[in-house]
Design an enzyme around this catalytic site. Sequence first.
Site, PDB file in Angstrom:
ATOM      1  N   ARG A  47      29.053-101.250  45.987  1.00  0.00           N
ATOM      2  CA  ARG A  47      28.895-101.581  44.560  1.00  0.00           C
ATOM      3  C   ARG A  47      27.694-102.504  44.353  1.00  0.00           C
ATOM      4  NH1 ARG A  47      31.498-105.547  42.474  1.00  0.00           N
ATOM      5  NH2 ARG A  47      33.512-105.174  43.455  1.00  0.00           N
ATOM      6  N   TYR A  99      18.792 -91.811  19.858  1.00  0.00           N
ATOM      7  CA  TYR A  99      19.778 -90.959  20.536  1.00  0.00           C
ATOM      8  C   TYR A  99      21.173 -91.331  20.045  1.00  0.00           C
ATOM      9  CZ  TYR A  99      22.769 -89.224  24.281  1.00  0.00           C
ATOM     10  OH  TYR A  99      23.764 -88.606  24.987  1.00  0.00           O
ATOM     11  N   LYS A 196      18.478 -86.091  32.969  1.00  0.00           N
ATOM     12  CA  LYS A 196      17.623 -85.096  32.324  1.00  0.00           C
ATOM     13  C   LYS A 196      16.521 -84.637  33.286  1.00  0.00           C
ATOM     14  CE  LYS A 196      20.519 -86.081  29.117  1.00  0.00           C
ATOM     15  NZ  LYS A 196      20.291 -87.042  28.037  1.00  0.00           N
TER      16      LYS A 196
HETATM   17  C1  LIG Z   1      20.996 -88.110  27.454  1.00  0.00           C
HETATM   18  C2  LIG Z   1      20.285 -89.257  26.865  1.00  0.00           C
HETATM   19  C3  LIG Z   1      20.799 -90.564  26.949  1.00  0.00           C
HETATM   20  C4  LIG Z   1      22.156 -90.864  27.582  1.00  0.00           C
HETATM   21  O1  LIG Z   1      22.181 -90.578  28.935  1.00  0.00           O
HETATM   22  P1  LIG Z   1      23.508 -90.073  29.719  1.00  0.00           P
HETATM   23  O2  LIG Z   1      22.994 -89.878  31.098  1.00  0.00           O
HETATM   24  O3  LIG Z   1      23.983 -88.828  29.046  1.00  0.00           O
HETATM   25  O4  LIG Z   1      24.511 -91.169  29.619  1.00  0.00           O
HETATM   26  C5  LIG Z   1      20.044 -91.591  26.408  1.00  0.00           C
HETATM   27  N1  LIG Z   1      18.859 -91.356  25.790  1.00  0.00           N
HETATM   28  C6  LIG Z   1      18.343 -90.122  25.689  1.00  0.00           C
HETATM   29  C7  LIG Z   1      17.036 -89.927  25.012  1.00  0.00           C
HETATM   30  C8  LIG Z   1      19.041 -89.026  26.209  1.00  0.00           C
HETATM   31  O5  LIG Z   1      18.530 -87.794  26.082  1.00  0.00           O
END
Ligand SMILES: *Cc1c(COP(=O)(O)O)cnc(C)c1O
Length: 373
Positions: A47, A99, A196
């Site tokens: 952790r 977002y 992403k």
């Molecule tokens: C997906 C996303 C997030 C959140 O991320 P997670 O990994 O889904 O928790 C934050 N900001 C943007 C621009 C995103 O596309």
Amino acid sequence: MKFETLAIHAGREPDTATGAVAPSPILSTTFARDVHGEYPHGHVYTRSSNPGRASLEALLAALEGGVAAAAFGSGSAASLSLFQGLAPGDHVIAPDDVYHGTRTQLRELLARWGLTHSLIDLTDLDAVRAAIRPETRLIWAETPSNPLLKVSNIAALAELAHASGAQLVVDSTFATPVLQQPLQLGADYVMHSTTKYLGGHSDVLGGAVIARRQDELFGRVRDYQGKGGAVPSPFDCWLLQRSIATLPLRVHAQVANARAVAEFLAAHPAVSVVHYPGLSSHAGHALASTQMKGYGAMLSFQLHGGREAALAVAAKVALFTRATSLGGVESLIEHRASVEGPHTTTPQDLLRMSVGLEHADDLIDDLRQALAA
Ligand SMILES: *Cc1c(COP(=O)(O)O)cnc(C)c1O
């Protein structure tokens, strides 16, 4: 060193114990003390730190030109770590098209924590200046933004923040460090949903905060990481490091595909407007040309036929998958207003696309048949 080289080599060396060239995840949750009671490798408990997470963090810091990075189990945990590093009574300025998950954190989780916020159009610097209060600690920017791909001026926002004793965070998820390096433009922190483009294959959830300096707020982010415990698993860290080696190649190819798709859509009679910073018709085109090395692979478009036409196109495509998220090798399409629910400000006739790595001709053929219906 150039970006492509860093993406492969930063934070990574052949294993000294075995000579293994490719890294392996160290799944152990605990690490042995030596006879003196010391931890000779620096790791105590996963952790707090893990060898693979340390490698990933060194890699992320190198790619953004920061001094350090903190990796999390999701982008949402990464953004929350920054907000929870603030104190009750502090004020945050965030974009009016932030977002939706970040907006939900500010509205639902952090309001109870005593944090106040204002949602402002960050492309309007006068509006940002007017929204700054004595207790403003953070300007939270997201550029390009979701789903209209609005571009805000990182250097100007950093100046505004610093002039009033605040700091600037950039959620740079859409751009990736391949196309945009906010710390070099004056931002204090970069936040990514590594779910992403950095992950790139729609199979790992993660997030990160990268810091320009080892300052107080980053110290609290680090504290929240180890003590709050929203850390990525060793396997997820390994998957991310593996994916990031090909990040520059993937992103440049996806950008080329997105441009081809944007140009096709812009010329199609059923389409009323295409939101893509690479088109000279886009309001953020000139700014994107100066602060980005490419225009990204996200785009959205609106249809003359309204909501029904948008839903019909989404139903008719065969190659694009109807799904949320972005940045993977496969192309996705989404009716954002449906996803965002009743409070959405997203136009009902809008579809958002994450353009993947298929051949652009196939993507365009698919859109052509869907739009013809
Ligand atoms: C997906 C996303 C997030 C959140 O991320 P997670 O990994 O889904 O928790 C934050 N900001 C943007 C621009 C995103 O596309």
